[in-house]
Design a protein around this motif. Structure first.
Motif, PDB file in Angstrom:
ATOM      1  N   CYS A   1       0.844  -1.198   0.000  1.00 43.30           N
ATOM      2  CA  CYS A   1       0.000   0.000   0.000  1.00 43.30           C
ATOM      3  C   CYS A   1       0.878   1.246   0.000  1.00 43.30           C
TER       4      CYS A   1
ATOM      5  N   LEU B   1      -9.742   0.707  -4.944  1.00 41.31           N
ATOM      6  CA  LEU B   1      -8.613   1.223  -4.171  1.00 41.31           C
ATOM      7  C   LEU B   1      -7.284   1.018  -4.888  1.00 41.31           C
TER       8      LEU B   1
ATOM      9  N   TRP C   1      -3.980   3.085  -4.508  1.00 42.33           N
ATOM     10  CA  TRP C   1      -3.061   2.907  -3.385  1.00 42.33           C
ATOM     11  C   TRP C   1      -2.561   1.470  -3.255  1.00 42.33           C
TER      12      TRP C   1
ATOM     13  N   ASP D   1       0.236   7.057   1.847  1.00 47.89           N
ATOM     14  CA  ASP D   1      -0.868   7.996   2.026  1.00 47.89           C
ATOM     15  C   ASP D   1      -2.243   7.341   1.915  1.00 47.89           C
ATOM     16  N   GLY D   2      -2.297   6.054   1.581  1.00 44.58           N
ATOM     17  CA  GLY D   2      -3.580   5.365   1.518  1.00 44.58           C
ATOM     18  C   GLY D   2      -3.876   4.517   2.735  1.00 44.58           C
TER      19      GLY D   2
ATOM     20  N   GLY E   1      -4.379   5.265   5.921  1.00 45.45           N
ATOM     21  CA  GLY E   1      -5.467   5.756   6.767  1.00 45.45           C
ATOM     22  C   GLY E   1      -6.825   5.390   6.211  1.00 45.45           C
ATOM     23  N   LEU E   2      -6.989   5.501   4.893  1.00 39.41           N
ATOM     24  CA  LEU E   2      -8.253   5.139   4.262  1.00 39.41           C
ATOM     25  C   LEU E   2      -8.533   3.647   4.425  1.00 39.41           C
TER      26      LEU E   2
ATOM     27  N   ALA F   1      -9.745   2.876   7.885  1.00 39.38           N
ATOM     28  CA  ALA F   1     -11.130   3.299   8.090  1.00 39.38           C
ATOM     29  C   ALA F   1     -12.112   2.333   7.443  1.00 39.38           C
ATOM     30  N   ILE F   2     -11.760   1.799   6.269  1.00 37.09           N
ATOM     31  CA  ILE F   2     -12.670   0.921   5.533  1.00 37.09           C
ATOM     32  C   ILE F   2     -12.641  -0.501   6.081  1.00 37.09           C
TER      33      ILE F   2
END
Length: 317
Positions: free
Chosen positions: A243, A289, A292, A246-247, A249-250, A253-254
């Motif tokens: 990954c 996604l 990322w 910068d991806g 964190g997303l 969350a998911i």
């Protein structure tokens, strides 16, 4: 509402005859609205805190602000620790405050107050999700089960399984867990450690026989082990990927607890493992996604991703 504030408010009430919401706000460095909400929460929880209206009014403990907290009954002391206990495990400072509060309680109340503080774990996320939810309204028999946990006595439990078959067994209740919107009882049985959904409990008969509590048992730690095992059974497929930083964190969350983060690659990307129900479902979930993610295996997931990409190009080109 934070447990450390609740404990601090009660300690203030011990040492002062009367306090106002503005004094609590100043002392704890919170807004007056927050202070008033916390005072009201203590009252609703069963702690004998009451307000006096009008000029010179404020908040008091029933029975007076006594340093030994003799204004509290046994059930009221348990109520306070049930409110404060689940949130208190996070910080050493709150644990220290609770220990001070235990020492301030009358001797007969201390053991059950300490038991109440460790009888409940709140895990606010749905299974396999990072979404925070509120527990459903307390199910039938919740009070009886929690009382048995706090008193440390065995119960004869009637239970209906997912196939509708009803059984009865004697269990050693160790704690209550609110997971997402569902309540669970963690118990020891003749067959080992078991978890029961409380909304499937059909009867509770409390005995006077003491619970055989495993030495060093910690409800929060035990629940983490149970939840990890359930998550792995519910999401048996694992994929490997890297990954972009910068991806991450997303993805957290998911994916919530289905994401495991490893080390960095020589190119600066981050190695990750993602769990899911099956390869096709995972491919569909991750197809959006790709900015990322680079899925490295298994090959079946990569094939599904390629097929989804071809279908999208065909449909939308």
């Amino acid at each position: 509402m934070r447990a450390d504030r609740l404990v601090a408010i009660l300690l203030l009430l011990q040492h002062r005859k009367q306090i106002t919401a503005s004094e609590v706000a100043l002392e704890l460095e919170v807004s007056e609205r927050t202070a008033r909400r916390d005072l009201e929460a203590l009252s609703v929880a069963g702690v004998p805190v009451y307000s006096m209206q009008g000029r010179g009014g404020g908040w008091r403990l029933v029975g007076g602000a006594r340093t030994d907290l003799s204004g509290l009954t046994a059930s009221e002391a348990r109520a306070l620790f049930l409110v404060a206990g689940p949130a208190s495990t996070a910080t050493p400072g709150v644990k220290a405050a609770l220990r001070k509060l235990v020492r301030a309680l009358p001797e007969p109340f201390r053991a059950q107050a300490q038991a109440a503080a460790t009888s409940l774990v709140v895990d606010p996320r749905h299974w396999g999700s990072s979404q925070l939810v509120e527990p459903r309204p307390p199910p039938r028999f919740l009070d009886e089960l929690q009382e048995a946990v706090i008193r440390g006595v065995q119960i004869r439990l009637g239970y209906v399984d997912r196939q509708g078959a009803e059984t009865e067994r004697t269990v050693h209740p160790l704690g209550i867990v609110a997971k997402g919107s569902t309540w669970y009882l963690v118990s020891d049985t003749e067959s080992g450690r078991r978890t029961f959904r409380i909304d499937r409990v059909s009867s509770v008969d409390v005995t006077d026989n003491p619970v055989h509590r495993p030495e060093g048992f910690d409800l929060a730690e035990s629940w983490r082990e149970i939840a990890d095992e359930v998550d792995r059974k519910r999401t048996p497929v694992e994929i490997q990927a890297t990954c972009a930083p910068d991806g991450l964190g997303l993805l957290r969350a998911i994916l919530g607890g289905r994401l495991e983060v490893g080390g960095s690659t020589p190119g600066g990307r981050i190695e990750i493992v993602i769990r899911g129900h099956n390869e096709y479902a995972l491919a569909g979930e991750l197809a959006g996604l790709i900015e990322w993610l680079d899925v490295t295996g298994p090959q079946g997931v990569r094939d599904h991703l390629a097929a989804i990409g071809d279908a999208l190009v065909t449909r939308y080109s």
